[in-house]
Design an enzyme around this catalytic site. Structure first.
Site, PDB file in Angstrom:
ATOM      1  N   SER A   1      56.953  -6.078  69.672  1.00 15.17           N
ATOM      2  CA  SER A   1      57.135  -7.125  70.675  1.00 15.17           C
ATOM      3  C   SER A   1      58.074  -6.776  71.821  1.00 15.17           C
ATOM      4  CB  SER A   1      57.609  -8.422  70.004  1.00 15.17           C
ATOM      5  OG  SER A   1      56.566  -8.972  69.239  1.00 15.17           O
TER       6      SER A   1
ATOM      7  N   LYS B   1      65.057 -13.779  75.761  1.00 14.02           N
ATOM      8  CA  LYS B   1      63.949 -14.413  75.049  1.00 14.02           C
ATOM      9  C   LYS B   1      64.457 -15.673  74.361  1.00 14.02           C
ATOM     10  CE  LYS B   1      60.479 -12.865  71.610  1.00 14.02           C
ATOM     11  NZ  LYS B   1      60.026 -11.663  70.870  1.00 14.02           N
TER      12      LYS B   1
ATOM     13  N   SER C   1      55.495 -10.243  71.594  1.00 10.74           N
ATOM     14  CA  SER C   1      55.839 -11.636  71.820  1.00 10.74           C
ATOM     15  C   SER C   1      56.918 -11.837  72.869  1.00 10.74           C
ATOM     16  CB  SER C   1      56.278 -12.287  70.517  1.00 10.74           C
ATOM     17  OG  SER C   1      57.484 -11.705  70.034  1.00 10.74           O
TER      18      SER C   1
END
Length: 464
Positions: free
Chosen positions: A180, A80, A156
């Site tokens: 997330s 990420k 996310s």
């Protein structure tokens, strides 16, 4: 030899160590897959192709010289884009951060996977500043679900879930503050692990809400998930929240089964009334694990409210200067939530922390009688990209916050959770396997048993 990008990570490493395939050929296969599929799913924001090939060639040279290779030798992974990646600005999904100077070092968890022989492929799409459950990034475009690109990947850690599901990387790293890791795992149909708060160091990752931020892995296979988790453990002095605990070897007990474990299904706040896909998934998991009782986790709704307030208050304070100086450069939805958080009375934050500690103590009493708790991960499978509302228990509610309905109470008190995928007749949906603090081993044992039984498994999407 031909190579399948859906091969589990531990088998890729074994093939590289045995000389059945070169690490360079593995890296090339995944880079080609990214070239072909990423334009559809938009999971990667940065591809570190030259770095990956250089590392892979180094692994092949080491093997040719008779040197011992790491447990993840030649296994590709991605992170990420809130993880520092040397040579890249740490975007954290934002417009503002991409103006930062490139990172000088990788994040600690990236370094640890590299040290084990894993090969970094690049940085992944995410919700702006991790304040998102949808994966719809205003600056990099929405990340899409490999099982249906018209649908959300979840956030996310959207790119992490999407890339892992799409066969762009067998392992990926994400973060989980309110859900997330678990939300994209659920919507994309892969395994995810949110470890106990303080288990894995967050050093050189961009923060969202310090008292709730966790980092963890995604994988298509439970052995891979457990291996990555095991290799990333260990305290780091630059993350004071990271506990000084011995490394927990989870792989030896992975196949021990769940016999003798006391397993219950979460009720009350976690009821799946009016949520047929979630209800079916929880029932299938509960049946396989032998969970015959339902417990009402009283106070879960209060804990969720506390998580909203703590997240809103801490994150807005952290971003206050950016809000003052560059408000127009935020995604408007993210900006408005930060601005609202900046105006919360301090007494509300204090009360939220009290509620959080109260729920933690209540859950510790539950775990005196229960080893594992089964709960839904999301109220529904992946919604359509751009969808704004969700029908929840007969009422139309805003979609963005309510994708975290079942994950937020657990994040608020830092419990370890394995998210496991269940495929029904259509899209996947996830189930949470929740344990007491520091018992990731039990979460992973249950996930492995479910995978072995065929109840929970990642499936290749129908992408070319």
């Amino acid at each position: 030899m031909s190579f399948d990008v859906f091969t589990p990570a531990h088998r890729i490493a074994a093939q590289v160590r045995d000389g059945e395939i070169s690490a360079e050929a593995v890296a090339e296969a995944f880079l080609a897959r990214i070239d072909n599929v990423n334009p559809v799913v938009n999971a990667f924001t940065d591809v570190t192709g030259e770095r990956a090939l250089e590392q892979a060639r180094g692994i092949d040279k080491a093997r040719a010289a008779g040197q011992a290779l790491g447990p993840l030798a030649g296994v590709p992974f991605a992170a990420k884009n809130l993880f520092d990646i040397a040579g890249l600005p740490t975007k954290a999904g934002s417009k503002i951060n991409r103006e930062r100077a490139p990172a000088l070092r990788d994040a600690v968890l990236v370094e640890r996977l590299n040290a084990a022989g894993a090969v970094l492929l690049g940085g992944l799409n995410m919700g702006e500043y991790a304040y998102d459950f949808t994966g719809e990034n205003a600056h990099d475009g929405p990340c899409r679900n490999p099982h249906d690109p018209a649908r959300m990947a979840g956030g996310s850690s959207s790119g992490s879930g999407s890339a892992t599901a799409a066969g762009l990387a067998p392992l990926s790293l994400g973060s989980d503050t309110n859900g997330s890791i678990r939300v994209p795992s659920s919507l994309c149909g892969v395994f995810g692990l949110k470890p106990t708060y303080g288990r894995l160091p967050r050093t050189r990752s961009f923060p969202f809400c310090d008292s709730l931020d966790h980092l963890g892995p995604f994988a298509r296979d439970v052995t891979d998930l457990a291996m990555a988790y095991e290799l990333m453990q260990g305290a780091d002095p630059d993350d004071p929240a990271c506990a000084q605990r011995p490394v927990e070897a989870v792989l030896p007990s992975l196949g021990s089964g769940v016999g003798g474990l006391r397993i219950a299904v979460a009720g009350g706040h976690f009821s799946t009334d009016g949520m047929p896909e979630a209800a079916s998934a929880v029932a299938a998991v509960a049946k396989e694990l032998g969970a015959t009782r339902t417990i009402d986790l009283a106070g879960a709704g209060i804990a969720r409210a506390a998580a909203f307030l703590i997240t809103n208050s801490e994150s807005s304070t952290f971003h206050l200067d950016r809000l003052r100086e560059r408000a127009d450069d935020f995604d408007p939805e993210t900006r408005d939530r930060f601005l609202a958080g900046a105006m919360l009375p301090a007494a509300w934050y204090v009360q939220a922390q009290r509620a959080r500690h109260w729920f933690h103590d209540a859950m510790m009493r539950v775990f005196a009688d229960v080893d594992l708790i089964v709960a839904p991960a999301t109220p529904c499978p992946a919604p359509l990209v751009g969808q704004k509302m969700l029908v929840l228990r007969g009422e139309s509610v805003p979609l963005r916050p309510n994708l975290g309905l079942f994950t937020q109470p657990i994040s608020a008190i830092g419990l370890p959770v394995a998210a496991v995928p269940v495929f029904g007749a259509g899209l996947p949906i996830g189930v949470q396997i929740i344990a007491a603090p520091w018992r990731e081993d039990l979460c992973l044992r249950a996930a492995f048993a479910l995978q072995q039984a065929g109840v929970c498994e990642a499936k290749a999407p129908g992408l070319a």
